[in-house]
Structure formats: C-alpha cells, structure tokens
Design a protein around this motif. Structure first.
Motif, PDB file in Angstrom:
ATOM      1  N   GLY A 170       0.814  -1.204   0.000  1.00 33.97           N
ATOM      2  CA  GLY A 170       0.000   0.000   0.000  1.00 33.97           C
ATOM      3  C   GLY A 170       0.845   1.250   0.000  1.00 33.97           C
ATOM      4  O   GLY A 170       2.070   1.202  -0.090  1.00 33.97           O
ATOM      5  N   CYS A 171       0.153   2.351   0.143  1.00 36.21           N
ATOM      6  CA  CYS A 171       0.817   3.652   0.110  1.00 36.21           C
ATOM      7  C   CYS A 171       1.387   4.009   1.485  1.00 36.21           C
ATOM      8  O   CYS A 171       1.148   3.308   2.472  1.00 36.21           O
ATOM      9  N   LEU A 172       2.103   5.102   1.540  1.00 38.61           N
ATOM     10  CA  LEU A 172       2.763   5.547   2.765  1.00 38.61           C
ATOM     11  C   LEU A 172       1.772   5.843   3.889  1.00 38.61           C
ATOM     12  O   LEU A 172       2.007   5.486   5.043  1.00 38.61           O
ATOM     13  N   CYS A 173       0.635   6.465   3.568  1.00 44.03           N
ATOM     14  CA  CYS A 173      -0.314   6.850   4.621  1.00 44.03           C
ATOM     15  C   CYS A 173      -1.306   5.742   4.972  1.00 44.03           C
ATOM     16  O   CYS A 173      -2.029   5.850   5.965  1.00 44.03           O
ATOM     17  N   GLY A 174      -1.360   4.673   4.163  1.00 44.84           N
ATOM     18  CA  GLY A 174      -2.250   3.560   4.449  1.00 44.84           C
ATOM     19  C   GLY A 174      -3.644   3.699   3.853  1.00 44.84           C
ATOM     20  O   GLY A 174      -4.479   2.815   4.033  1.00 44.84           O
ATOM     21  N   ALA A 175      -3.922   4.779   3.137  1.00 43.68           N
ATOM     22  CA  ALA A 175      -5.245   4.968   2.541  1.00 43.68           C
ATOM     23  C   ALA A 175      -5.532   3.932   1.455  1.00 43.68           C
ATOM     24  O   ALA A 175      -6.684   3.556   1.250  1.00 43.68           O
ATOM     25  N   ILE A 176      -4.493   3.479   0.765  1.00 45.52           N
ATOM     26  CA  ILE A 176      -4.661   2.487  -0.294  1.00 45.52           C
ATOM     27  C   ILE A 176      -3.916   1.221   0.096  1.00 45.52           C
ATOM     28  O   ILE A 176      -2.731   1.268   0.460  1.00 45.52           O
ATOM     29  N   ARG A 177      -4.625   0.099   0.034  1.00 49.12           N
ATOM     30  CA  ARG A 177      -4.041  -1.212   0.317  1.00 49.12           C
ATOM     31  C   ARG A 177      -4.421  -2.146  -0.826  1.00 49.12           C
ATOM     32  O   ARG A 177      -5.500  -2.033  -1.411  1.00 49.12           O
ATOM     33  N   SER A 209      -8.477  -1.462  -0.354  1.00 40.56           N
ATOM     34  CA  SER A 209      -9.064  -0.235   0.183  1.00 40.56           C
ATOM     35  C   SER A 209      -8.497   0.971  -0.537  1.00 40.56           C
ATOM     36  O   SER A 209      -7.386   0.938  -1.058  1.00 40.56           O
ATOM     37  N   GLY A 210      -9.283   2.026  -0.549  1.00 39.21           N
ATOM     38  CA  GLY A 210      -8.875   3.270  -1.185  1.00 39.21           C
ATOM     39  C   GLY A 210      -9.038   3.227  -2.697  1.00 39.21           C
ATOM     40  O   GLY A 210      -9.363   2.193  -3.272  1.00 39.21           O
ATOM     41  N   GLN A 211      -8.821   4.363  -3.305  1.00 33.75           N
ATOM     42  CA  GLN A 211      -8.922   4.478  -4.756  1.00 33.75           C
ATOM     43  C   GLN A 211      -7.767   5.347  -5.248  1.00 33.75           C
ATOM     44  O   GLN A 211      -7.687   6.520  -4.904  1.00 33.75           O
ATOM     45  N   PRO A 212      -6.861   4.774  -6.037  1.00 32.84           N
ATOM     46  CA  PRO A 212      -5.739   5.581  -6.513  1.00 32.84           C
ATOM     47  C   PRO A 212      -6.182   6.640  -7.520  1.00 32.84           C
ATOM     48  O   PRO A 212      -7.195   6.493  -8.201  1.00 32.84           O
ATOM     49  N   VAL A 213      -5.424   7.709  -7.573  1.00 31.02           N
ATOM     50  CA  VAL A 213      -5.595   8.740  -8.582  1.00 31.02           C
ATOM     51  C   VAL A 213      -4.877   8.253  -9.835  1.00 31.02           C
ATOM     52  O   VAL A 213      -3.803   7.653  -9.746  1.00 31.02           O
ATOM     53  N   THR A 214      -5.473   8.499 -10.995  1.00 32.55           N
ATOM     54  CA  THR A 214      -4.895   8.049 -12.259  1.00 32.55           C
ATOM     55  C   THR A 214      -4.408   9.248 -13.065  1.00 32.55           C
ATOM     56  O   THR A 214      -5.128  10.244 -13.212  1.00 32.55           O
ATOM     57  N   VAL A 236      -3.605  11.169  -1.370  1.00 35.99           N
ATOM     58  CA  VAL A 236      -3.381  11.749  -0.053  1.00 35.99           C
ATOM     59  C   VAL A 236      -1.885  11.964   0.195  1.00 35.99           C
ATOM     60  O   VAL A 236      -1.442  13.073   0.468  1.00 35.99           O
ATOM     61  N   CYS A 237      -1.102  10.897   0.081  1.00 36.38           N
ATOM     62  CA  CYS A 237       0.327  10.992   0.405  1.00 36.38           C
ATOM     63  C   CYS A 237       1.231  11.062  -0.824  1.00 36.38           C
ATOM     64  O   CYS A 237       2.415  11.338  -0.704  1.00 36.38           O
ATOM     65  N   GLY A 238       0.691  10.762  -2.009  1.00 40.58           N
ATOM     66  CA  GLY A 238       1.473  10.863  -3.242  1.00 40.58           C
ATOM     67  C   GLY A 238       2.281   9.638  -3.612  1.00 40.58           C
ATOM     68  O   GLY A 238       2.988   9.651  -4.625  1.00 40.58           O
TER      69      GLY A 238
END
Length: 138
Positions: free
Chosen positions: A9-16, A57-62, A76-78
């Motif tokens: 996932g991402c650094l902030c945990g919003a996307i897994r 979880s979460g939805q990435p930006v495209t 969120v965290c990039g």
C-alpha cells in the motif's frame, strides 16, 4: 510462491492491495518517467496478471503519462503505486510499495538503461536493455 499472497500500500495507508502468487516478472526501469514519478534513480516493479490483483481499500488517482499508459498514485500521500498499459492484462506494481518486497524474486531484467545515472553501479547479473524490453513494465 504460487500460493503466496503479497500485500502492500501507500505511505499513509489509505490504499491497500493484495497480489496472489508469483509475479509474471520483476524488473528495474530507469526511464525518466519512472524516475520523476518516484523521485528515485532505480524504480523497480513486480508485474502481475490483473486477475491475481485486488485493490483492498482506497482508490488511486490516475494520471495519463503517455499515449499508451497511465500511472496511479495515492491522492493523499502521493505514493507511486501502479503502472498500467492500455489494454494489457497485467498491472505493474512499484516494488517499494509492497510490505515485504524481499519475498519476491529478484529483478529478471532492467530496461531503459540509457537513462541510468552514471554513478549507479552496473548490475551485470541482470539482463540489460538499453531501451524498453517489452510492452509491460515502466
């Protein structure tokens, strides 16, 4: 490794996410787009068939980075997360976003070495391609 699960996932945990089994390939990409997106001189990927990838979880930006592919990241965290070629049945996951990247096989090739920084050591044990090796990755 065929029955293993790899999470990340991402650094902030919003996307897994979860990827099942062994990747189709692992690679290093030195293209300037990968370098700019990650801020790293040596971005690396694990390529998985789409059917073995699950966004938990979460939805990435495209972001459409070229005429043939998009890059996805956390809004969120990039964190740079995925590279997707239009119409390809695979997803390329940035290896650094995996919880345990050392559990995956070492890179099987490196591409776009024409853009490798001259201060980076050569990796002679990994097949090298001056430009793009194939239609997937990077």
């Amino acid at each position: 490794m065929s029955e293993s699960e790899h999470t990340g996932g991402c650094l902030c945990g919003a996307i897994r996410y979860r990827a099942r089994g062994a990747p189709a390939s692992t690679n290093i990409c030195y293209c300037t787009q990968c370098q700019r997106q990650t801020g790293a001189a040596v971005p690396a990927f694990a390529t998985y068939p789409e059917e073995r990838f699950t966004l938990l979880s979460g939805q990435p930006v495209t972001y459409r980075s070229s005429q043939r592919a998009v890059r996805q990241f956390c809004g969120v965290c990039g964190s740079a997360l995925f590279w997707r070629q239009d119409g390809a049945p695979t997803i390329d996951i940035f290896l650094g976003t995996m919880d345990r990247p050392a559990d995956l096989p070492p890179p099987t090739f490196q591409q776009w070495t024409v853009h490798r920084a001259p201060w980076l050591l050569d990796l002679p044990a990994i097949p090298s391609h001056r430009e793009e090796r194939s239609a997937s990755g990077g």
